[in-house]
Design an enzyme around this catalytic site. Structure first.
Site, PDB file in Angstrom:
ATOM      1  N   ASP A  17      -0.239   4.279   1.078  1.00 31.12           N
ATOM      2  CA  ASP A  17      -0.283   5.421   2.038  1.00 31.12           C
ATOM      3  C   ASP A  17       0.254   4.974   3.206  1.00 31.12           C
ATOM      4  OD1 ASP A  17      -2.196   3.134   2.320  1.00 31.12           O
ATOM      5  OD2 ASP A  17      -3.187   4.180   3.959  1.00 31.12           O
TER       6      ASP A  17
ATOM      7  N   GLU B  67      -4.960   1.988   2.862  1.00 32.13           N
ATOM      8  CA  GLU B  67      -4.961   0.761   3.509  1.00 32.13           C
ATOM      9  C   GLU B  67      -5.064   0.915   4.948  1.00 32.13           C
ATOM     10  OE1 GLU B  67      -3.484  -2.850   5.871  1.00 32.13           O
ATOM     11  OE2 GLU B  67      -2.888  -0.677   5.939  1.00 32.13           O
ATOM     12  N   GLU B  68      -4.409   2.105   5.421  1.00 34.73           N
ATOM     13  CA  GLU B  68      -4.593   2.270   6.686  1.00 34.73           C
ATOM     14  C   GLU B  68      -6.163   2.960   7.353  1.00 34.73           C
ATOM     15  OE1 GLU B  68      -2.354   1.434   8.599  1.00 34.73           O
ATOM     16  OE2 GLU B  68      -0.458   1.440   7.435  1.00 34.73           O
TER      17      GLU B  68
ATOM     18  N   ASP C 128       6.288   0.997   6.483  1.00 31.10           N
ATOM     19  CA  ASP C 128       4.841   0.479   6.423  1.00 31.10           C
ATOM     20  C   ASP C 128       4.174   1.399   5.390  1.00 31.10           C
ATOM     21  OD1 ASP C 128       2.488  -0.450   6.681  1.00 31.10           O
ATOM     22  OD2 ASP C 128       2.093  -0.019   8.612  1.00 31.10           O
TER      23      ASP C 128
ATOM     24  N   HIS D 269       0.731  -1.097   0.106  1.00 32.18           N
ATOM     25  CA  HIS D 269       0.266  -0.047   0.252  1.00 32.18           C
ATOM     26  C   HIS D 269       0.833   1.374  -0.142  1.00 32.18           C
ATOM     27  CE1 HIS D 269       0.490   0.759   4.311  1.00 32.18           C
ATOM     28  NE2 HIS D 269       0.247  -0.536   4.501  1.00 32.18           N
TER      29      HIS D 269
ATOM     30  N   ASP E  89       3.342  -6.776   3.620  1.00 31.73           N
ATOM     31  CA  ASP E  89       2.982  -5.806   4.467  1.00 31.73           C
ATOM     32  C   ASP E  89       2.630  -6.557   5.886  1.00 31.73           C
ATOM     33  OD1 ASP E  89       1.855  -3.304   5.435  1.00 31.73           O
ATOM     34  OD2 ASP E  89      -0.232  -3.897   4.707  1.00 31.73           O
TER      35      ASP E  89
ATOM     36  N   HIS F 124       3.403   2.233  12.948  1.00 30.36           N
ATOM     37  CA  HIS F 124       2.465   3.377  13.588  1.00 30.36           C
ATOM     38  C   HIS F 124       2.962   4.192  14.900  1.00 30.36           C
ATOM     39  CE1 HIS F 124      -1.155   1.065  11.437  1.00 30.36           C
ATOM     40  NE2 HIS F 124      -0.088   0.998  10.764  1.00 30.36           N
TER      41      HIS F 124
END
Ligand SMILES: [Zn+2]
Length: 374
Positions: free
Chosen positions: A79, A140-141, A107, A77, A164, A344
Site C-alpha cells: 500500500d 502498513e500505512e 515507499d 508493503h 522499508d 509521504h
C-alpha cells in the site's frame, strides 16, 4: 546481471498501479503475473476481510535451487499513502519523481521492484538462489494493520529483511520503539461565560493544566511523547464542557512505556479531584524491537554491503514499520534502507542509482545467504 532499464521500467509500472491502503488488489495481481512465472507459489490471508480492504497479505514462496534448506525472508508493503491515485512517475535529473500531484510510492514499491529484479537477474544468471519466503503486506500505512493481522506462525524462515526505510543504501534499522496512543475525554460543566461562569467547570482550562504537567517531545534518547490533537468548546460565551485530547508515547523500552502511559493516565485522572469526569483510553499500537549488531541478519547485510562498496550502518528509528511486528520470539527482521526520499509527500522521489544499489544489495544478500550453506 541486474538489468537497470528493466528495473526502472518495472518500478515505474508498479507505482503507476494505484494501491492506497485497503485497495491493494490490482497491484497484488500485477505482482503475481510477474512472480508466478519465476516459480513462486503464493497465498493470500484473510487480513483484507478483517480490516475492510480488498486484498490480504500476499505470502510468496520459492523453493531453493542451491544447498540452503532454510528459507530467507523478505518483506515490503504494497500500500501507499495518499494522494496515491493516478501516480505518473517521471525521470528527472537521475531521480524518479511523481508529477507533483501525488506521492511517488517508492515507499514501498522500491523494495518490491528491487526484490523482483534481484530474483529475476539471478534466475537469468543461473545463480543458486536460497529458498525464499516473501511477504508483501497490506495497510502498513494504516497503523501496520496488515502485519498486525498476519499469522507469524506461517513463516518457516529464521530471519530476514524488511525493505522499508529511508537513508543511504547500506543503512539498516535494528531498533525501533514500541508505540502507545491515547485518547482522553474531559467533561466539566457548561455555563454562560458572562452571566454565571461560577457555575461552570472549564474543560479547556482543565485540559491545559494536565497537558502542562506532561513531559512532551524527546524525553530521553529512548523516549518521545506528543499531544497531537485537541478538540473542544463551542463558543466564546460558553464555559466549555467537553474536551478530547489525542496523544502518543514511544519508547524503545516497553516496560518504561507502560510506566509512562500509566503516569500520563494518572495526570489526566487527577482532574477528577476538581470535579471533572475523565475517561482515559489507550491502546498498544505496536511493540518495539532490538537486534544486536552481532546478530546474523545484521552481519550478513553488512558483509553484502561491504562487498558492493557500500557503507553499512545500523541505526535506531523513532518510527514503526511492519518489522516491529515481525521481530517476535527470536525471529529477527532488519529493516533496510531503500533510498526512498521525502516520503509521504508529493515531493517523494528516489535516485535511480539508489534503486539499482538496493537491487544489488538484495541480490548480494541472497548470494551471501546461499554461500553460508555451501
Ligand atoms: Zn513504508
Amino acid at each position: 546481471m541486474i538489468n537497470r532499464e528493466r528495473l526502472i521500467r518495472s518500478f515505474m509500472e508498479m507505482v503507476s498501479i494505484s494501491s492506497p491502503s485497503f485497495h491493494e488488489r490490482s497491484f497484488a495481481e500485477y505482482l503475481l503475473e510477474h512472480l508466478a512465472p519465476l516459480g513462486f507459489e503464493y497465498s493470500f490471508d484473510d487480513a483484507g476481510q478483517k480490516i475492510g480492504g480488498n486484498c490480504g497479505n500476499l505470502l510468496l514462496r520459492r523453493p531453493g535451487t542451491g544447498k540452503s534448506s532454510r528459507p530467507l525472508f523478505f518483506n515490503a508493503h504494497m500500500d501507499t499513502v495518499e494522494p496515491g491515485y493516478g501516480i505518473e512517475p517521471r525521470l528527472k535529473n537521475g531521480f524518479i519523481v511523481s508529477s507533483g500531484k501525488t506521492v511517488l510510492g517508492a515507499d514501498d514499491k522500491a523494495g518490491i521492484a528491487a526484490t523482483l529484479e534481484a530474483v529475476l537477474s539471478m534466475v537469468e544468471d543461473n545463480e543458486d538462489i536460497p529458498p525464499l519466503e516473501i511477504l508483501f503486506t497490506v495497510a502498513e500505512e494504516q497503523r501496520l494493520l496488515g502485519a498486525r493481522n498476519f499469522d507469524l506462525s506461517r513463516l518457516q524462515a529464521d530471519w530476514g529483511y524488511a525493505l522499508d526505510c529511508n537513508g543511504h543504501i547500506g543503512c539498516m534499522i535494528t531498533a525501533a520503539p514500541a508505540h502507545n496512543s491515547y485518547e482522553v475525554m474531559i467533561r466539566g460543566r457548561a455555563a454562560h461565560a458572562g452571566i454565571n461562569p461560577e457555575d461552570g467547570l472549564n474543560a479547556i482550562s482543565l485540559a491545559s493544566q494536565a497537558i502542562n504537567a506532561l513531559q512532551l517531545g524527546r524525553l530521553d534518547e529512548k523516549t518521545t511523547a506528543n499531544v497531537g490533537r485537541i478538540e473542544g468548546g463551542v463558543a466564546t460565551n460558553i464555559v466549555p464542557e467537553r474536551v478530547i485530547i489525542y496523544g502518543e508515547l514511544r519508547c524503545l523500552d516497553e516496560a518504561r512505556l507502560e510506566t509512562l502511559t500509566a503516569e500520563t493516565e494518572e495526570i489526566f485522572k487527577s482532574l477528577s479531584l476538581q470535579g471533572a469526569e475523565v475517561k482515559f483510553e489507550w491502546r498498544k499500537d505496536y511493540p518495539s524491537f532490538y537486534i544486536p549488531d552481532t546478530a546474523l541478519p545484521v552481519e550478513l547485510a553488512r558483509r553484502a554491503a561491504l562487498k558492493l562498496g557500500l557503507r553499512p550502518e545500523t541505526v535506531s528509528s523513532g518510527g514503526g514499520s511492519d518489522a516491529n511486528f515481525f521481530n517476535r520470539g527470536g525471529f529477527q527482521v532488519v529493516n533496510l534502507s531503500t533510498g526512498m526520499d521525502c516520503v509521504h509527500s508529493t515531493s517523494e522521489r528516489i535516485k535511480i542509482d539508489d534503486l539499482y544499489l538496493l537491487t544489488a544489495l538484495v541480490r548480494q544478500i541472497m548470494l551471501e545467504f546461499e554461500s553460508r550453506a555451501s
